[in-house]
Scaffold this motif. Structure first.
Motif, PDB file in Angstrom:
ATOM      1  N   UNK A   6      12.487 -22.063  21.423  1.00  0.00           N
ATOM      2  CA  UNK A   6      11.459 -21.381  21.027  1.00  0.00           C
ATOM      3  C   UNK A   6      11.116 -21.514  19.759  1.00  0.00           C
ATOM      4  N   UNK A   7       9.786 -22.143  19.205  1.00  0.00           N
ATOM      5  CA  UNK A   7       9.603 -21.999  17.896  1.00  0.00           C
ATOM      6  C   UNK A   7       9.392 -21.299  16.972  1.00  0.00           C
ATOM      7  N   UNK A   8       8.899 -20.023  17.473  1.00  0.00           N
ATOM      8  CA  UNK A   8       8.646 -18.695  16.860  1.00  0.00           C
ATOM      9  C   UNK A   8      10.184 -18.137  16.612  1.00  0.00           C
ATOM     10  N   UNK A   9      11.143 -18.025  17.339  1.00  0.00           N
ATOM     11  CA  UNK A   9      12.386 -17.642  17.271  1.00  0.00           C
ATOM     12  C   UNK A   9      13.191 -18.596  16.234  1.00  0.00           C
ATOM     13  N   UNK A  10      12.992 -19.750  16.560  1.00  0.00           N
ATOM     14  CA  UNK A  10      13.653 -20.836  15.250  1.00  0.00           C
ATOM     15  C   UNK A  10      13.192 -20.447  13.959  1.00  0.00           C
ATOM     16  N   UNK A  11      11.959 -20.196  13.644  1.00  0.00           N
ATOM     17  CA  UNK A  11      11.271 -19.887  12.346  1.00  0.00           C
ATOM     18  C   UNK A  11      12.258 -18.416  11.929  1.00  0.00           C
ATOM     19  N   UNK A  12      12.052 -17.599  12.809  1.00  0.00           N
ATOM     20  CA  UNK A  12      12.739 -16.163  12.518  1.00  0.00           C
ATOM     21  C   UNK A  12      14.214 -16.505  12.072  1.00  0.00           C
ATOM     22  N   UNK A  13      14.868 -17.395  12.680  1.00  0.00           N
ATOM     23  CA  UNK A  13      16.467 -17.623  12.272  1.00  0.00           C
ATOM     24  C   UNK A  13      16.226 -18.230  10.897  1.00  0.00           C
ATOM     25  N   UNK A  14      15.278 -19.161  10.591  1.00  0.00           N
ATOM     26  CA  UNK A  14      15.342 -19.938   9.517  1.00  0.00           C
ATOM     27  C   UNK A  14      14.936 -19.082   8.476  1.00  0.00           C
ATOM     28  N   UNK A  15      14.098 -18.141   8.525  1.00  0.00           N
ATOM     29  CA  UNK A  15      13.766 -17.214   7.206  1.00  0.00           C
ATOM     30  C   UNK A  15      14.728 -16.167   7.047  1.00  0.00           C
ATOM     31  N   UNK A  16      15.420 -15.783   8.221  1.00  0.00           N
ATOM     32  CA  UNK A  16      16.631 -14.815   8.063  1.00  0.00           C
ATOM     33  C   UNK A  16      17.818 -15.369   7.055  1.00  0.00           C
ATOM     34  N   UNK A  17      17.959 -16.669   7.503  1.00  0.00           N
ATOM     35  CA  UNK A  17      18.799 -17.557   6.576  1.00  0.00           C
ATOM     36  C   UNK A  17      18.815 -17.431   5.222  1.00  0.00           C
ATOM     37  N   UNK A 188      25.228 -23.854  11.369  1.00  0.00           N
ATOM     38  CA  UNK A 188      23.958 -23.511  12.132  1.00  0.00           C
ATOM     39  C   UNK A 188      22.618 -23.345  11.139  1.00  0.00           C
ATOM     40  N   UNK A 189      22.992 -22.774  10.140  1.00  0.00           N
ATOM     41  CA  UNK A 189      21.872 -22.730   8.886  1.00  0.00           C
ATOM     42  C   UNK A 189      21.386 -24.122   8.749  1.00  0.00           C
ATOM     43  N   UNK A 190      22.303 -25.171   8.643  1.00  0.00           N
ATOM     44  CA  UNK A 190      21.591 -26.414   8.250  1.00  0.00           C
ATOM     45  C   UNK A 190      20.881 -27.098   9.518  1.00  0.00           C
ATOM     46  N   UNK A 191      21.216 -26.737  10.594  1.00  0.00           N
ATOM     47  CA  UNK A 191      20.445 -27.443  11.929  1.00  0.00           C
ATOM     48  C   UNK A 191      19.355 -26.838  11.847  1.00  0.00           C
ATOM     49  N   UNK A 192      19.207 -25.332  11.730  1.00  0.00           N
ATOM     50  CA  UNK A 192      18.103 -24.905  11.757  1.00  0.00           C
ATOM     51  C   UNK A 192      17.096 -25.295  10.719  1.00  0.00           C
ATOM     52  N   UNK A 193      17.670 -25.529   9.368  1.00  0.00           N
ATOM     53  CA  UNK A 193      16.738 -25.998   8.283  1.00  0.00           C
ATOM     54  C   UNK A 193      16.393 -27.462   8.624  1.00  0.00           C
TER      55      UNK A 193
END
Length: 237
Positions: A6-17, A188-193
Motif C-alpha cells: 500500500x503506497x500510503x503505508x509505505x510513505x508513512x513508514x518512510x516519514x517515520x524513519x 528496512x529503512x533503506x529498502x523503504x527509502x
C-alpha cells in the motif's frame, strides 16, 4: 499478512524513519506499518522480537534475498545477497538465568536502549535495567564478577536473536573474513527509502495532471493509478 504494498503505508513508514531515533527505529517503523498498533507496547518488546518482525516485513514487502554492500578493511567493496527469511524465523528469548540461577537476565527493549543512550554509562545502564538477582532485585553492575559479566553477556547475546545476527564473508581481494553486524531495522529503512521516491513522483504527476489530493491518489488501486499515469503521460506529449 502486513506488507508495504500500500503506497500510503509505505510513505508513512518512510516519514517515520526520518524522525525515529536509531534505538527505537524498529518499533517506530513497525508501528507506522500497522504491524504493532500500540507504540508504547512496541517499545517494550524484546529487541530480538522487533528485529524478527522487521525482517518478516522486509521479506513480505520487498522480497528475499536483499542486496547488501560490505566494505573490507582493504577497501574492497563486496556485494552480498543476504537472505532475511532465516532471520525472520529466529526465536527471541525474554529472560534467562545464569551463574547457577543467581542472576536473571532480561532481553533489552528499545526503551532500555533509549535510556542507555541518554546515560553517561550506557553499558552500566543496560546492566542495571536488565539484570536482577534471584530475589528479583536490581543488581549493581560494579558488584558483578568478571565470570558473571561474561555469563550475562553470553545470555544477552542468545536472548537477542535476530537483533544479534552477524554477517561473515570472505573478501576476494585480500582473503580476510569481513564481519559486520546486521541492523534489520536500518536495512528496512533503506529498502523503504529506495521505493518512496517513485511513489512520491507518481503522486506529484497525478496531482499536477488532475489536481487531485495526495490521499485520493494514494487511495487508488495500483492498476487504476498506473492507467491514469499513462493517460497523464500522453496528455503531456
Amino acid at each position: 499478512m502486513t506488507t508495504l504494498d500500500d503506497p500510503g503505508r509505505l510513505l508513512a513508514v518512510w516519514e517515520a524513519a526520518a524522525t525515529a531515533p536509531p534505538a527505537a527505529r524498529g518499533p517506530v517503523l513497525l508501528h507506522a506499518a500497522g504491524l504493532l498498533p500500540d507504540l508504547d507496547a512496541a517499545l517494550d518488546l524484546p529487541v530480538g522480537t522487533v528485529a524478527a518482525l522487521a525482517a518478516r516485513l522486509s521479506v513480505d514487502s520487498f522480497g528475499d534475498p536483499v542486496d547488501a554492500v560490505l566494505t573490507c578493511g582493504c577497501g574492497e567493496v563486496l556485494d552480498v545477497a543476504l537472505p532475511l527469511e532465516p532471520v525472520a524465523g529466529l526465536p527471541a528469548g525474554v529472560t534467562g538465568t545464569v551463574a547457577g540461577g543467581a542472576l536473571r537476565v532480561r532481553a533489552p527493549t528499545a526503551r532500555d536502549l533509549l535510556a542507555a543512550g541518554r546515560s553517561g554509562d550506557p553499558l552500566g545502564t543496560l546492566l542495571a535495567r536488565c539484570v536482577r538477582d534471584a530475589a528479583d532485585r536490581p543488581v549493581a553492575p560494579a558488584e558483578l564478577t568478571a565470570d558473571q559479566r561474561r555469563a550475562v553477556d553470553a545470555a544477552a547475546e542468545e536472548l537477542a536473536g535476530a537483533a544479534a545476527v552477524v554477517l561473515r564473508t570472505r573478501c576476494p581481494g585480500c582473503g580476510e573474513t569481513v564481519v559486520a553486524a546486521l541492523d534489520v531495522a536500518e536495512l528496512l529503512c533503506e529498502r523503504v527509502a529506495g521505493r518512496a521516491p517513485a511513489v512520491l513522483a507518481e503522486v506529484a504527476t497525478l496531482a499536477a495532471a488532475y489536481g487531485w489530493a495526495e490521499a485520493d491518489i494514494l487511495g487508488l488501486p495500483a492498476g487504476r493509478r498506473r492507467a491514469y499515469l499513462a493517460l497523464a503521460a500522453r496528455r503531456a506529449v
